[in-house]
Write a protein that holds these residues in place. Structure first.
Motif, short mmCIF file in Angstrom:
data_model
loop_
_atom_site.label_atom_id
_atom_site.label_comp_id
_atom_site.label_asym_id
_atom_site.label_seq_id
_atom_site.Cartn_x
_atom_site.Cartn_y
_atom_site.Cartn_z
N GLY A 10 -1.18 12.78 -2.66
CA GLY A 10 -0.77 12.57 -1.27
C GLY A 10 -1.69 11.62 -0.53
N LEU A 11 -2.99 11.75 -0.77
CA LEU A 11 -3.95 10.85 -0.12
C LEU A 11 -3.74 9.41 -0.61
N LEU A 12 -3.52 9.29 -1.92
CA LEU A 12 -3.28 7.96 -2.48
C LEU A 12 -2.06 7.33 -1.83
N THR A 13 -0.98 8.12 -1.72
CA THR A 13 0.26 7.62 -1.12
C THR A 13 0.05 7.25 0.35
N SER A 14 -0.75 8.05 1.07
CA SER A 14 -1.01 7.74 2.47
C SER A 14 -1.76 6.42 2.60
N GLY A 15 -2.69 6.18 1.69
CA GLY A 15 -3.42 4.91 1.71
C GLY A 15 -2.48 3.74 1.47
N VAL A 16 -1.55 3.93 0.54
CA VAL A 16 -0.56 2.88 0.27
C VAL A 16 0.33 2.66 1.49
N GLY B 296 1.24 -4.75 6.33
CA GLY B 296 1.91 -5.93 5.82
C GLY B 296 1.29 -6.49 4.55
N TYR B 297 0.34 -5.77 3.93
CA TYR B 297 -0.31 -6.26 2.73
C TYR B 297 0.49 -5.93 1.47
N LEU B 298 1.30 -4.87 1.55
CA LEU B 298 2.12 -4.49 0.40
C LEU B 298 3.58 -4.48 0.82
N SER B 299 4.45 -4.78 -0.12
CA SER B 299 5.87 -4.68 0.17
C SER B 299 6.36 -3.28 -0.19
N PRO B 300 7.19 -2.66 0.65
CA PRO B 300 7.65 -1.30 0.34
C PRO B 300 8.63 -1.25 -0.83
#
Lengths: 299, 112
Positions: A195-201, A208-212
């Motif tokens: 969950g923490l990893l996903t929140s960071g993503v 705007g650094y990653l595309s969903p």
């Protein structure tokens, strides 16, 4: 006043749940020393967060807001790493305790692992504490007419509520038998880490650094709304969101195969070391420097 | 390979595999202000399928949190700061957002 309490309760809940998992596990495992390190880490985090917020209230405003958000994402990723490592260590440690081996290497590493426990408590509490302190700071600024102590009281009550919630959550765990208990808490920690990893993503997507990939792959709001009590606890515990993006779902799911493999591997490596190894090996008159007892017996 | 090394590689692989978002010029920007009276504008529109950039300014005296369950975004904003929050590829519909620290402040995004 009530809103302040509720907000602090929600913000603190995640930290309280993580610390709660650690403490529940350690208490059941009979590791009083470990529990002390978790408390120490949490206390240090509260002090550090208050100190940081107080010292840099103005400095933070000068720091680029995107940089602040990236730092928060970084802290989330760090927490993921430390949590995963701790879950693996707990798995390895449980078997070693039952095997009752006294290995010099283990004792030397024990301090490091205790510090790992403190670190994870620190990271979990520090993050939420910073947000909460900054929030309360802002509330105090905008309601200059309200008495300061009342606000602090509301904030403390919120923290108390979070601790009570976590405590109630884990009370039910006492009913489980030992084996199931360790399994469940280990799994819980992994879910928290994912969950923490996903929140960071999620933060990096918002920056705007990653595309969903696909912005909203599904909507489970009809089942568990984000704002509901269940939704809040699930959100705090494992980053549940009712309308996640595809990238977040992929990251959450992809976390498990490699970690579960490491879990399994951690259990397997324990079985490879024969218990009688120490007794069987005849110590030579001048043992080679820097080699542990197991190395003598392994051929 | 050590545990940490494996995790780093997985993260790098993910980042490389993900297509980079479009240039800033393609974005549909929505300036938003949060103040004592709430959001202004309280209702705003955007076309479907584009990347939206909310340029949110905190005009209040305390911290605010720009949050939306419908958009899956949350961002704390200090007084006086302006932050960019990106959302892309939304389907037509109404999306609500609010200030998590002062929940009476609400706004709506209408995607057509």
């Amino acid at each position: 006043m009530i809103e302040t309490l509720l907000i602090v309760w929600r913000e603190s809940l995640e930290a309280a749940l993580i610390v709660g998992i650690l403490l529940t596990y350690l208490a059941r495992d009979g590791q009083r020393t470990g529990m002390r390190y978790v408390w120490a880490g949490s206390a240090a985090a509260v002090l550090a967060a208050v100190g940081c917020a107080a010292a840099s209230d103005s400095a933070l405003r000068h720091l680029d807001p995107d940089t602040q958000e990236v730092i928060q994402a970084g802290i989330l990723f760090l927490a993921t790493g430390v949590l995963t490592w701790m879950a693996l260590w707990m798995r390895r440690n449980a078997k070693a305790l039952r095997g009752n081996l006294h290995r010099g290497a283990d004792r030397a590493l024990a301090t490091g692992r205790l510090l790992g426990l403190a670190t994870i408590a620190f990271v979990a509490v520090f993050r939420e504490c910073m947000e909460t302190v900054l929030f309360l700071w802002g509330v105090a600024l905008e309601r200059a007419d309200t008495a300061g102590p009342m606000l602090v009281g509301a904030g403390l009550a919120g923290v108390g509520l979070a601790i009570a919630t976590a405590w109630a959550f884990f009370c039910g765990f006492a009913l489980l038998d030992l084996r199931t208990f360790f399994r469940v808490t280990g799994m819980l920690l992994l879910l928290v880490a994912a969950g923490l990893l996903t929140s960071g993503v999620n933060k990096l997507i918002g920056l705007g650094y990653l595309s969903p990939l696909v912005p909203q792959i599904w909507n489970t709001g009809w089942l568990v709304p984000d704002g509901s009590p269940v939704g809040t606890v699930l959100g705090a515990l494992m980053g549940y969101r009712s309308r996640p993006s595809l990238l977040e779902v992929i990251v959450f799911v992809a976390y498990f195969p490699p970690v579960l493999w490491m879990f399994h591997h951690a259990g397997a490596s324990e079985r490879q070391v024969p218990r009688g190894a120490l007794q069987r090996s005849a110590p030579s008159p001048s043992p080679p420097r820097g080699r542990s007892p197991e190395a003598w017996s392994s051929r | 390979m050590s545990t940490n090394r494996a995790k780093h590689l997985l993260l790098v692989a993910l980042l490389v595999a993900v297509p980079s978002p479009g240039t800033a010029a393609d974005d549909h920007s929505i300036p938003l202000a949060i103040g004592e009276q709430g959001f202004s504008p309280a209702e705003t529109e955007a076309p479907a399928g584009v990347r939206i950039r909310f340029e949110v300014t905190n005009q209040a005296t305390g911290a605010v949190e720009f949050e939306s369950f419908d958009l899956n975004r949350e961002r704390v904003i200090q007084p006086g700061q302006t932050v960019n929050v990106y959302v892309s590829g939304l389907a037509p519909g109404r999306y609500e957002f609010f200030d998590d620290f002062h929940q009476e402040r609400r706004g709506t995004l209408v995607v057509k």
